[in-house]
Design a protein around this motif. Structure first.
Motif, PDB file in Angstrom:
ATOM      1  N   LEU A  69      52.406  29.359  51.538  1.00 20.41           N
ATOM      2  CA  LEU A  69      50.627  29.315  51.094  1.00 20.41           C
ATOM      3  C   LEU A  69      50.422  30.929  51.459  1.00 20.41           C
ATOM      4  CD1 LEU A  69      47.985  29.006  52.311  1.00 20.41           C
ATOM      5  CD2 LEU A  69      48.580  28.167  53.988  1.00 20.41           C
ATOM      6  N   LEU A  87      45.789  27.025  60.250  1.00 20.12           N
ATOM      7  CA  LEU A  87      47.375  27.509  59.688  1.00 20.12           C
ATOM      8  C   LEU A  87      48.026  26.359  60.472  1.00 20.12           C
ATOM      9  CD1 LEU A  87      46.019  31.062  58.894  1.00 20.12           C
ATOM     10  CD2 LEU A  87      47.009  28.752  57.535  1.00 20.12           C
ATOM     11  N   LYS A  94      53.534  30.894  55.730  1.00 23.31           N
ATOM     12  CA  LYS A  94      52.606  31.583  56.115  1.00 23.31           C
ATOM     13  C   LYS A  94      52.876  32.343  55.681  1.00 23.31           C
ATOM     14  CE  LYS A  94      52.129  28.459  58.808  1.00 23.31           C
ATOM     15  NZ  LYS A  94      51.591  27.235  59.689  1.00 23.31           N
ATOM     16  N   VAL A 118      50.794  32.533  61.533  1.00 26.78           N
ATOM     17  CA  VAL A 118      51.646  32.676  60.083  1.00 26.78           C
ATOM     18  C   VAL A 118      52.955  33.062  60.383  1.00 26.78           C
ATOM     19  CG1 VAL A 118      49.148  33.138  58.988  1.00 26.78           C
ATOM     20  CG2 VAL A 118      50.656  35.402  59.937  1.00 26.78           C
TER      21      VAL A 118
END
Ligand code: DQA
Length: 143
Positions: A69, A87, A94, A118
């Motif tokens: 992502l 998230l 990510k 992330v």
């Protein structure tokens, strides 16, 4: 099976191309999409943009089946704990991307509540940041 990468762009990023071009450049989101599709032909991309935070939470939840992502949350970067939490709940590679160098701008842009959720953060590379993020997912992440 080909890699599937989800590219998410948040609030105000739909106006790229004419929004403060001296900061964000003149490429539109469609241009960035074309660059990625041409540059990584073996990757299957899905692109989304929204100005609605709840809709973005839904997109993040949808990303579970993807290989990775890439998200540019726009101004949500600086205050959306909802996006942070969404998230955190997704266990795929990510990357947070910012077109501009947020560290060289207003003080409030230096803080991201997203970064802790992330794997990697890129800022100041313009549209190339999206390419670098995809390369990271393909080459370097454990995904
Ligand atoms: C941005 C930086 C944010 O501070 C800003 O609110 C944006 C775009 C960037 O891509 O540089 O909307 O995420």
């Amino acid at each position: 099976m080909s890699l599937r990468i989800f590219i998410l762009n948040g609030v105000n990023l739909g106006t790229l191309g004419h929004r403060q071009p001296e900061i964000y450049g003149t490429l539109t989101l469609n241009d960035i999409e074309s660059i990625l599709r041409h540059g990584f032909q073996s990757v299957s991309f899905e692109f989304r943009q929204t100005d609605h935070e709840g809709e973005m939470v839904g997109f993040i939840r949808e990303s579970t089946g993807f290989s990775g992502l890439v998200i540019n949350p726009g101004a949500w970067t600086h205050y959306s704990y909802a996006l942070h939490d969404a998230l955190k709940a997704v266990d795929i590679p990510k990357v947070e991307v910012h077109l501009s160098n947020v560290h060289a701008r207003e003080e409030w842009r230096r803080a991201s509540v997203i970064s802790a959720a992330v794997d990697a953060v890129l800022a100041g590379m313009g549209a190339c940041g999206y390419r670098a993020a995809v390369e990271y997912i393909i080459e370097c992440s454990k995904g």
